[in-house]
Design an enzyme around this catalytic site. Structure first.
Site, PDB file in Angstrom:
ATOM      1  N   HIS A   1      -3.257   3.902   2.853  1.00  0.00           N
ATOM      2  CA  HIS A   1      -3.197   5.036   1.936  1.00  0.00           C
ATOM      3  C   HIS A   1      -1.744   5.211   1.497  1.00  0.00           C
ATOM      4  O   HIS A   1      -0.833   5.126   2.330  1.00  0.00           O
ATOM      5  CB  HIS A   1      -3.705   6.305   2.644  1.00  0.00           C
ATOM      6  CG  HIS A   1      -3.720   7.497   1.753  1.00  0.00           C
ATOM      7  ND1 HIS A   1      -4.616   7.631   0.706  1.00  0.00           N
ATOM      8  CD2 HIS A   1      -2.933   8.597   1.718  1.00  0.00           C
ATOM      9  CE1 HIS A   1      -4.379   8.772   0.076  1.00  0.00           C
ATOM     10  NE2 HIS A   1      -3.364   9.374   0.668  1.00  0.00           N
TER      11      HIS A   1
ATOM     12  N   ASN B   1      -7.658   0.646   6.616  1.00  0.00           N
ATOM     13  CA  ASN B   1      -7.402   1.124   5.256  1.00  0.00           C
ATOM     14  C   ASN B   1      -5.903   1.395   5.120  1.00  0.00           C
ATOM     15  O   ASN B   1      -5.215   1.634   6.113  1.00  0.00           O
ATOM     16  CB  ASN B   1      -8.184   2.413   4.996  1.00  0.00           C
ATOM     17  CG  ASN B   1      -7.988   2.932   3.590  1.00  0.00           C
ATOM     18  OD1 ASN B   1      -8.034   2.164   2.610  1.00  0.00           O
ATOM     19  ND2 ASN B   1      -7.742   4.224   3.443  1.00  0.00           N
TER      20      ASN B   1
HETATM   21  C1  GRF Z   1      -2.428   1.248  -3.054  1.00  0.00           C
HETATM   22  O1  GRF Z   1      -1.779   2.395  -3.494  1.00  0.00           O
HETATM   23  C2  GRF Z   1      -3.094   1.507  -1.746  1.00  0.00           C
HETATM   24  O2  GRF Z   1      -2.367   2.372  -0.932  1.00  0.00           O
HETATM   25  C3  GRF Z   1      -4.398   2.092  -2.156  1.00  0.00           C
HETATM   26  O3  GRF Z   1      -4.750   1.346  -3.315  1.00  0.00           O
HETATM   27  C4  GRF Z   1      -3.584   0.924  -3.955  1.00  0.00           C
HETATM   28  C5  GRF Z   1      -3.614  -0.543  -4.185  1.00  0.00           C
HETATM   29  O4  GRF Z   1      -4.656  -0.922  -4.997  1.00  0.00           O
HETATM   30  N1  GRF Z   1      -5.352   2.027  -1.099  1.00  0.00           N
HETATM   31  P1  GRF Z   1      -4.677  -2.408  -5.560  1.00  0.00           P
HETATM   32  O5  GRF Z   1      -4.477  -3.344  -4.414  1.00  0.00           O
HETATM   33  O6  GRF Z   1      -3.553  -2.497  -6.553  1.00  0.00           O
HETATM   34  O7  GRF Z   1      -6.006  -2.576  -6.223  1.00  0.00           O
END
Ligand code: GRF
Length: 219
Positions: free
Chosen positions: A122, A120
């Site tokens: 974050h 994952n």
């Molecule tokens: C990013 O901030 C990532 O850290 C978190 O979701 C965001 C990206 O989402 N897990 P997406 O790829 O734009 O849908």
């Protein structure tokens, strides 16, 4: 059984690493991986994209590149167990080395067979500003409101608690005067675009060793 007990370490892989991507939203993280693959910076093949949300723009991105898509709608399941079992059923249909959570806003209860093979990302420096209620703009707003001078992103192995598993790598950005959640998010996302492919490459090279909460990067 915990991630630590079940993970025995991946060995170096030959040829492209086979990925499954779990997402719920815009799919910018998916797009970054697609771009890195197309530019020869990541030796990977995305086998399937699983979305928890029918309206996720990430599904359209996947289709554009001919990547198989599966919808496992969170709202159609009464509990995490049923939702997670369906995700596992779908993943099992593909040849998957590593599962990439990419803006996936749900808890996936990971079965033992996938423990140590789910990552994952974050958009903050775990363990700060992380956990169930920290997602999207809320993370960056909380960072700015707290007055901290740095933020960043964290790639970690997922376990069965939000933003909790062993940390693989982190990249740091400054928080500057006048930052808005949007400006900070943009700065962090640009680091995410480097960090996630890097973590995937390390996994592919068999260089990640989990010991308790710690991940060693082998030479
Ligand atoms: C990013 O901030 C990532 O850290 C978190 O979701 C965001 C990206 O989402 N897990 P997406 O790829 O734009 O849908």
């Amino acid at each position: 059984m915990s991630l630590t007990e079940t993970f025995s370490g991946a060995s170096e892989m030959q040829g492209p690493i086979h990925l499954a991507v779990l997402l719920s939203g815009t799919g910018r993280t998916l797009q970054n991986l697609i771009d890195k693959i197309e530019n020869g910076l990541l030796d990977a093949k995305i086998e399937v994209v699983v979305s928890s949300n029918a309206g996720a723009y990430g599904l359209q991105r996947a289709k554009k590149y001919g990547i198989p898509t599966v919808l496992v709608e969170k709202t159609k399941y009464k509990d995490v167990k049923g939702f997670s079992n369906e995700i596992t059923t779908q993943l099992d249909k593909y040849n998957v080395d590593l599962v990439i959570m990419a803006g996936f806003n749900c808890l996936y209860r990971i079965p033992n067979k996938y423990m140590g093979r789910v990552m994952n990302i974050h958009p903050a420096l775990i363990p700060s500003f992380s956990g169930k209620n920290y997602w999207g703009e809320k993370v960056h707003k909380a960072v700015i409101d707290s007055g901290v001078k740095v933020s960043g992103c964290t790639v970690h192995f997922a376990d069965n608690t939000y933003d909790n598993g062993p940390i693989i790598l982190q990249r740091v950005v400054p928080v500057v005067n006048g930052d808005t959640p949007e400006s900070l998010a943009k700065r962090v996302f640009s680091e995410e675009c480097q960090a996630y492919p890097e973590a995937i490459r390390l996994f592919q090279q068999g260089r990640l060793k989990i010991e308790g909460k710690k991940v060693s990067i082998l030479p």
